[in-house]
Scaffold this active site. Structure first.
Site, PDB file in Angstrom:
ATOM      1  N   HIS A 234      98.539  22.774 -11.604  1.00  0.00           N
ATOM      2  CA  HIS A 234      98.464  21.301 -11.570  1.00  0.00           C
ATOM      3  C   HIS A 234      98.649  20.721 -12.965  1.00  0.00           C
ATOM      4  O   HIS A 234      98.065  19.683 -13.298  1.00  0.00           O
ATOM      5  CB  HIS A 234      97.152  20.831 -10.930  1.00  0.00           C
ATOM      6  CG  HIS A 234      97.109  21.103  -9.450  1.00  0.00           C
ATOM      7  ND1 HIS A 234      97.696  20.272  -8.532  1.00  0.00           N
ATOM      8  CD2 HIS A 234      96.599  22.145  -8.753  1.00  0.00           C
ATOM      9  CE1 HIS A 234      97.522  20.780  -7.313  1.00  0.00           C
ATOM     10  NE2 HIS A 234      96.873  21.926  -7.427  1.00  0.00           N
TER      11      HIS A 234
ATOM     12  N   GLY B 231     103.905  28.739   4.342  1.00  0.00           N
ATOM     13  CA  GLY B 231     102.622  28.097   4.084  1.00  0.00           C
ATOM     14  C   GLY B 231     101.715  28.919   3.197  1.00  0.00           C
ATOM     15  O   GLY B 231     100.523  28.644   3.082  1.00  0.00           O
ATOM     16  N   SER B 232     102.251  29.953   2.551  1.00  0.00           N
ATOM     17  CA  SER B 232     101.404  30.818   1.729  1.00  0.00           C
ATOM     18  C   SER B 232     101.278  30.289   0.301  1.00  0.00           C
ATOM     19  O   SER B 232     100.538  30.834  -0.504  1.00  0.00           O
ATOM     20  CB  SER B 232     101.976  32.235   1.690  1.00  0.00           C
ATOM     21  OG  SER B 232     103.269  32.192   1.117  1.00  0.00           O
ATOM     22  N   GLY B 233     102.030  29.249  -0.009  1.00  0.00           N
ATOM     23  CA  GLY B 233     101.970  28.720  -1.379  1.00  0.00           C
ATOM     24  C   GLY B 233     102.761  29.574  -2.352  1.00  0.00           C
ATOM     25  O   GLY B 233     102.530  29.533  -3.557  1.00  0.00           O
TER      26      GLY B 233
ATOM     27  N   SER C 139     108.061  28.890  -0.467  1.00  0.00           N
ATOM     28  CA  SER C 139     109.164  29.073   0.476  1.00  0.00           C
ATOM     29  C   SER C 139     110.038  27.823   0.521  1.00  0.00           C
ATOM     30  O   SER C 139     111.255  27.927   0.705  1.00  0.00           O
ATOM     31  CB  SER C 139     108.652  29.440   1.867  1.00  0.00           C
ATOM     32  OG  SER C 139     107.745  28.468   2.322  1.00  0.00           O
TER      33      SER C 139
ATOM     34  N   ASP D  25     107.917  25.127  -9.369  1.00  0.00           N
ATOM     35  CA  ASP D  25     108.384  26.066  -8.341  1.00  0.00           C
ATOM     36  C   ASP D  25     109.904  26.191  -8.360  1.00  0.00           C
ATOM     37  O   ASP D  25     110.452  27.296  -8.325  1.00  0.00           O
ATOM     38  CB  ASP D  25     107.953  25.591  -6.943  1.00  0.00           C
ATOM     39  CG  ASP D  25     106.459  25.385  -6.850  1.00  0.00           C
ATOM     40  OD1 ASP D  25     105.755  25.757  -7.798  1.00  0.00           O
ATOM     41  OD2 ASP D  25     106.008  24.842  -5.828  1.00  0.00           O
TER      42      ASP D  25
ATOM     43  N   TYR E 270      97.431  16.755  -2.202  1.00  0.00           N
ATOM     44  CA  TYR E 270      98.207  17.067  -3.402  1.00  0.00           C
ATOM     45  C   TYR E 270      98.684  15.757  -4.044  1.00  0.00           C
ATOM     46  O   TYR E 270      98.498  15.519  -5.238  1.00  0.00           O
ATOM     47  CB  TYR E 270      99.400  17.953  -3.021  1.00  0.00           C
ATOM     48  CG  TYR E 270     100.252  18.335  -4.200  1.00  0.00           C
ATOM     49  CD1 TYR E 270     100.008  19.499  -4.907  1.00  0.00           C
ATOM     50  CD2 TYR E 270     101.288  17.514  -4.629  1.00  0.00           C
ATOM     51  CE1 TYR E 270     100.771  19.847  -5.998  1.00  0.00           C
ATOM     52  CE2 TYR E 270     102.056  17.852  -5.716  1.00  0.00           C
ATOM     53  CZ  TYR E 270     101.801  19.012  -6.399  1.00  0.00           C
ATOM     54  OH  TYR E 270     102.556  19.339  -7.496  1.00  0.00           O
TER      55      TYR E 270
END
Ligand code: GLA
Length: 410
Positions: free
Chosen positions: A36, A126-128, A131, A176, A226
């Site tokens: 963050h 959804g695993s962070g 994807s 990302d 978020y």
């Protein structure tokens, strides 16, 4: 079966033809530290993984684009005209590659021919582990190669972030997309999100491994939280700018923050805003420290390593402590962890051979990571797995990190 053969056969099955196909790949990522901080103009320290998204493509001599995903085979082929990139609920997952095409077009890169594309993702959804950045960036890279566009991988990352911010509606930072576009096998990327200057840092962890612990709590639904964190930081920045000429929280040192934090006096939630900024500032400083530690660890010669085991782990111990502090701050000040991630980290820290643990990515679910001695990894997986399941009621998954390369054609 070799991945290329598997994908070629599948493409033939779905689209009835596989002449002239080309295959592209973009990885997922894991962030070592610096959470963050990216939308606050701070530093991040991610690395690209070997799991990711494949895209198999060929022109189809029409002005239609046909999307198919092996991961969502039930949805069948999703089709749209090349002129029609608007968000469409019926297009489900295909809105992600469409978002990228939309971003390309907003930047003047016109798609003037139709194509068939089949995706296959090996990142758990959804695993962070990014994807969505992975499918967006692979699409941008593939279209560059297909249409001969002149942008580079940093530009792909920037356009993919635009796609997320303006089309998908998640106000994420650049980490990302940058990590998956620019990743390099064997290296982590230290990135200054303010200037986009970056450094590849060899990820030499001696006898230690980074183990990813997937809580299997999906995070997608919490994207609104978020965005809320991001606006809290932006609100706090406005107060700070009254007394200091800064453009982002990443410019503040710890001392400066402690000196001026009391100007944040929001009627509704001043205390909360101070906590958010405290995390952003301290986490940024921790990330810079983590870089120094890894660099000095890398500088130890192999002879040093043989002479002294103690020396070898000294830097990594500090790295582990920085991970622990990062998690505490994300839990207490930023409030983005939750029972699942906290449980993984707590149990991990009780295991033998562990130097540190923290959540990674946006939080609220998704994954945590731990720095574990190679001889203890198996034991670690069993112990954390059992305790997690008995407390949370479902299983966690574990992967030992292997770093990989960024966007490429295979
Ligand atoms: C998500 C976002 C990134 C970053 C992280 C938290 O992964 O996409 O931009 O903000 O959360 O560090």
């Amino acid at each position: 079966m070799h991945m290329k053969t598997y994908l070629t056969n599948k493409f033939l099955e779905i689209f009835g033809q596989s002449d002239n196909i080309r295959i592209f790949f973009t990885p997922g990522r894991v962030n070592l530290i610096g959470e963050h901080t990216d939308y606050n103009g701070g530093h991040v320290f991610p690395c690209a993984l070997t799991i990711g998204t494949y895209a198999v493509v060929r022109f189809n001599n029409s002005n239609r684009i046909r999307f198919y995903s092996l991961n969502f085979s039930k949805e069948g082929i999703i089709e749209t005209g090349i002129e029609n990139m608007e968000y469409n609920d019926n297009h489900l997952w295909a809105n992600y590659p469409k978002a990228m095409i939309w971003a390309l077009e907003s930047n003047g890169y016109k798609i003037n021919k139709g194509f068939d594309v089949m995706y296959y993702g090996t990142i758990p959804n959804g695993s962070g582990l990014s994807s969505s950045a992975s499918i967006e960036v692979v699409t941008g890279y593939m279209l560059k190669e297909l249409f001969g566009f002149d942008y580079d991988n940093i530009k792909i990352a920037l356009m993919a972030r635009d796609a997320e911010n303006k089309y998908i509606g998640v106000n994420c930072g650049i980490m990302d997309q940058f990590a998956v576009a620019m990743g390099k096998k064997g290296y982590a990327i230290f990135l200054d999100t303010n200037t986009l200057s970056y450094k590849y840092v060899p990820l030499r962890l001696g006898d230690y491994k980074i183990v990813i612990m997937n809580s299997n709590k999906k995070r997608g639904l919490n994207d609104s939280k978020y965005n809320e964190r991001r606006s809290e930081c932006e609100k706090a920045l406005k107060y700070l700018q009254k007394v200091k000429d800064i453009k982002s929280l990443g410019e503040l040192s710890v001392d400066e923050f402690e000196r001026i934090k009391d100007v944040i006096k929001d009627d509704d939630n001043g205390e909360i805003l101070i906590k958010r900024v405290r995390h952003a500032v301290y986490e940024n400083v921790r990330t810079i420290k983590a870089l120094e530690v890894l660099i000095s660890e890398n500088e130890l010669s192999d002879v040093d390593r043989q002479i002294s085991d103690v020396e070898e782990t000294k830097g990594l111990k500090i790295f582990g402590q920085l991970m622990n502090e990062s998690h505490r701050s994300l839990k207490k000040d930023y409030e983005v962890t939750g029972l699942e991630l906290d449980t993984l980290v707590e149990v991990a820290l009780k295991c033998e051979g562990v130097l540190g643990a923290r959540m990674t990515g946006a939080g609220f679910g998704g994954c945590a990571i731990s720095l574990v001695h190679k001889d203890y990894v198996d034991e670690f997986v069993i112990k954390v797995g059992e305790e997690y399941e008995s407390k949370i009621g479902y299983k966690a998954d574990f992967y030992v990190v292997e770093t990989g390369d960024g966007a490429c054609e295979i």
